[in-house]
Design an enzyme around this catalytic site. Structure first.
Site, PDB file in Angstrom:
ATOM      1  N   ASP A  85      16.857  27.279 103.118  1.00 44.56           N
ATOM      2  CA  ASP A  85      17.083  26.329 102.029  1.00 44.56           C
ATOM      3  C   ASP A  85      16.043  26.537 100.928  1.00 44.56           C
ATOM      4  O   ASP A  85      15.578  27.648 100.748  1.00 44.56           O
ATOM      5  CB  ASP A  85      17.082  24.892 102.580  1.00 44.56           C
ATOM      6  CG  ASP A  85      17.932  23.955 101.736  1.00 44.56           C
ATOM      7  OD1 ASP A  85      17.805  23.998 100.506  1.00 44.56           O
ATOM      8  OD2 ASP A  85      18.716  23.180 102.300  1.00 44.56           O
TER       9      ASP A  85
ATOM     10  N   HIS B 186      16.794  29.216  98.748  1.00 43.75           N
ATOM     11  CA  HIS B 186      17.401  28.683  97.534  1.00 43.75           C
ATOM     12  C   HIS B 186      16.431  28.556  96.370  1.00 43.75           C
ATOM     13  O   HIS B 186      16.675  27.811  95.437  1.00 43.75           O
ATOM     14  CB  HIS B 186      18.069  27.336  97.824  1.00 43.75           C
ATOM     15  CG  HIS B 186      19.188  27.422  98.824  1.00 43.75           C
ATOM     16  ND1 HIS B 186      19.890  26.334  99.252  1.00 43.75           N
ATOM     17  CD2 HIS B 186      19.721  28.490  99.469  1.00 43.75           C
ATOM     18  CE1 HIS B 186      20.801  26.726 100.133  1.00 43.75           C
ATOM     19  NE2 HIS B 186      20.715  28.028 100.286  1.00 43.75           N
TER      20      HIS B 186
END
Ligand SMILES: *[C@@H]1O[C@H](CO)[C@@H](O)[C@H](O)[C@H]1NC(C)=O
Ligand SMILES: *[C@@H]1O[C@H](CO)[C@@H](O)[C@H](O)[C@H]1NC(C)=O
Ligand SMILES: *[C@@H]1O[C@H](CO)[C@@H](O)[C@H](O)[C@H]1NC(C)=O
Length: 378
Positions: A204, A227
């Protein structure tokens, strides 16, 4: 072997230096009954060592020796303590993998609370055993899902909440690219945080900063997979949220889904993200190198797609992107999608040089509701 881990050479210290007359003292967890066999539950031994260290009036060092693998259940080390504290991880700390262990679903594996003047370091390994917990992450489909422990690969690796004056460096955080919600470092309601020389390879956000993040200085960080570095999402709660004074310098993104991102909800509470600088950044095949998304919608359909018309009330202002170069793996290398009601103000783009090497020509950019300037080579 299916083991994901992080190396820790954390240097977390708080600027509340006390001058102690007493000599420093070491509290070895093994002397408190801990066994580094990877099986014995050492939680109580660690807590006893911590308590004695905390009561000691001089510099205390809780010592986790090299060579051992210490199974540790969910635990919180708390202050306030009588002297300065060091938590020295030379060996390996291992989280339980058995969901029947009563603490499998608490929100923290290893927590430090109510302490000033703490150093965590040592070059050891914290093995969160995330793979055992990820199957239980059903938050995408279950609104009543239980949180998985923050800290170390089950969800966020490191979660800073209500912290002040922390320096972190020389840490590697690792979780597989497809592991759910494994933010690297998550920061909220915290001030004066410095992060440098950190490698974050997770599923993430690499570093995420949510409301109350102020005066955050990030440099020499490498991100990917994951991310990217993100601010937000902001504006979802009914409160005024803010993020300000963020500097991200000299960082590298390798194969990350996003690079630099600011995201806000629409509609939203009135909130502010300001005084943000992204500078000297290299993108090596990042999918979306530069993103401002004021219609953040992680799981469609959302309000706007359902015909809603209120735009985000998060004011984004004084944002600089300077010397950003490298390769975007998608054609739209820069997407600035600001709020119609409150356009982004004073956005500066200086020397943005991103290439796209796929089919269909050069990299492009998309801008809406942005007030600002661009200079240099863009
Ligand atoms: C963090 O580092 C800065 C220098 O980069 C220093 O001024 C500050 O005192 C340090 N804070 C702590 C808590 O060690
Ligand atoms: C601090 O020291 C005092 C006096 O030795 C002791 O009574 C107290 O419990 C200590 N505090 C902690 C948090 O251990
Ligand atoms: C920037 O990062 C590179 C490596 O990623 C490092 O060699 C260099 O010293 C850094 N420069 C500054 C000014 O911090």
């Amino acid at each position: 072997m299916d083991i994901y881990y992080m190396f820790v050479v954390i240097l977390i210290s708080f600027l509340c230096t006390t001058v102690n007359a007493l000599p420093s003292k070491t509290f070895d967890v093994v002397k408190y009954g801990a066994v580094g066999d990877g099986k014995t539950d050492n939680t109580q031994a660690f807590v006893r060592a911590w308590k004695d260290a905390c009561a000691y009036g001089g510099r205390s060092r809780v010592w986790i020796p090299a060579g051992g693998t210490f199974l540790l259940r969910s635990v919180s080390f708390e202050g306030s303590c009588n002297g300065s504290m060091a938590f020295l991880v030379k060996g390996t700390l291992k989280a339980p993998t058995d969901p029947a262990a009563g603490d499998f679903f608490t929100d923290t594996w290893i927590g430090f609370r109510y302490i000033s003047d703490l150093t965590v370091k040592g070059g050891g390994v914290l093995d969160g055993q995330g793979h055992a917990a990820w199957p239980y992450n059903d938050c995408h489909s279950n609104t009543q899902c239980k949180p998985l422990p923050a800290t170390l690969s089950k969800s966020s690796h490191i979660n800073l909440f209500a912290c002040d004056n922390i320096n972190m460096s020389h840490i590697t955080l690792r979780a597989p690219a497809d592991s759910p919600n494994t933010d690297g470092i998550h920061i909220g309601s915290s001030t004066k945080i410095k992060i440098s020389h950190v490698g974050i390879h997770t599923g993430d956000d690499c570093i995420s900063m949510v409301s109350g993040s102020q005066n955050i200085d990030i440099h020499d960080v490498s991100c990917g997979p994951g991310h990217g570095i993100s601010i937000g999402s902001l504006g979802r709660s009914h409160e005024h949220e803010y993020v300000m004074g963020i500097s991200v310098r000299n960082c590298t993104f390798i194969g990350s889904d996003n690079g630099l991102r600011i995201k806000t909800w629409a509609p939203s509470s009135y909130s502010v993200a300001s005084d943000i600088v992204f500078q000297d950044i290299v993108m090596k095949n990042s999918r979306n190198p530069i993103v401002i998304d004021q219609q953040y919608c992680p799981s469609p359909p959302c309000y706007l797609q359902q015909g809603g018309s209120s735009s985000s009330a998060v004011q984004i202002k004084d944002v600089t992107f300077k010397n950003i170069w490298g390769v975007s793996s998608t054609k739209v290398a820069m997407k600035l999608q600001c709020s119609r009601a409150l356009p982004c103000r004073n956005v500066k783009l200086i020397n943005i040089n991103l290439a796209y090497d796929g089919p269909g020509g050069r990299a492009t950019s998309m801008c809406s509701h942005v007030i600002g300037s661009s200079s240099g080579k863009n």
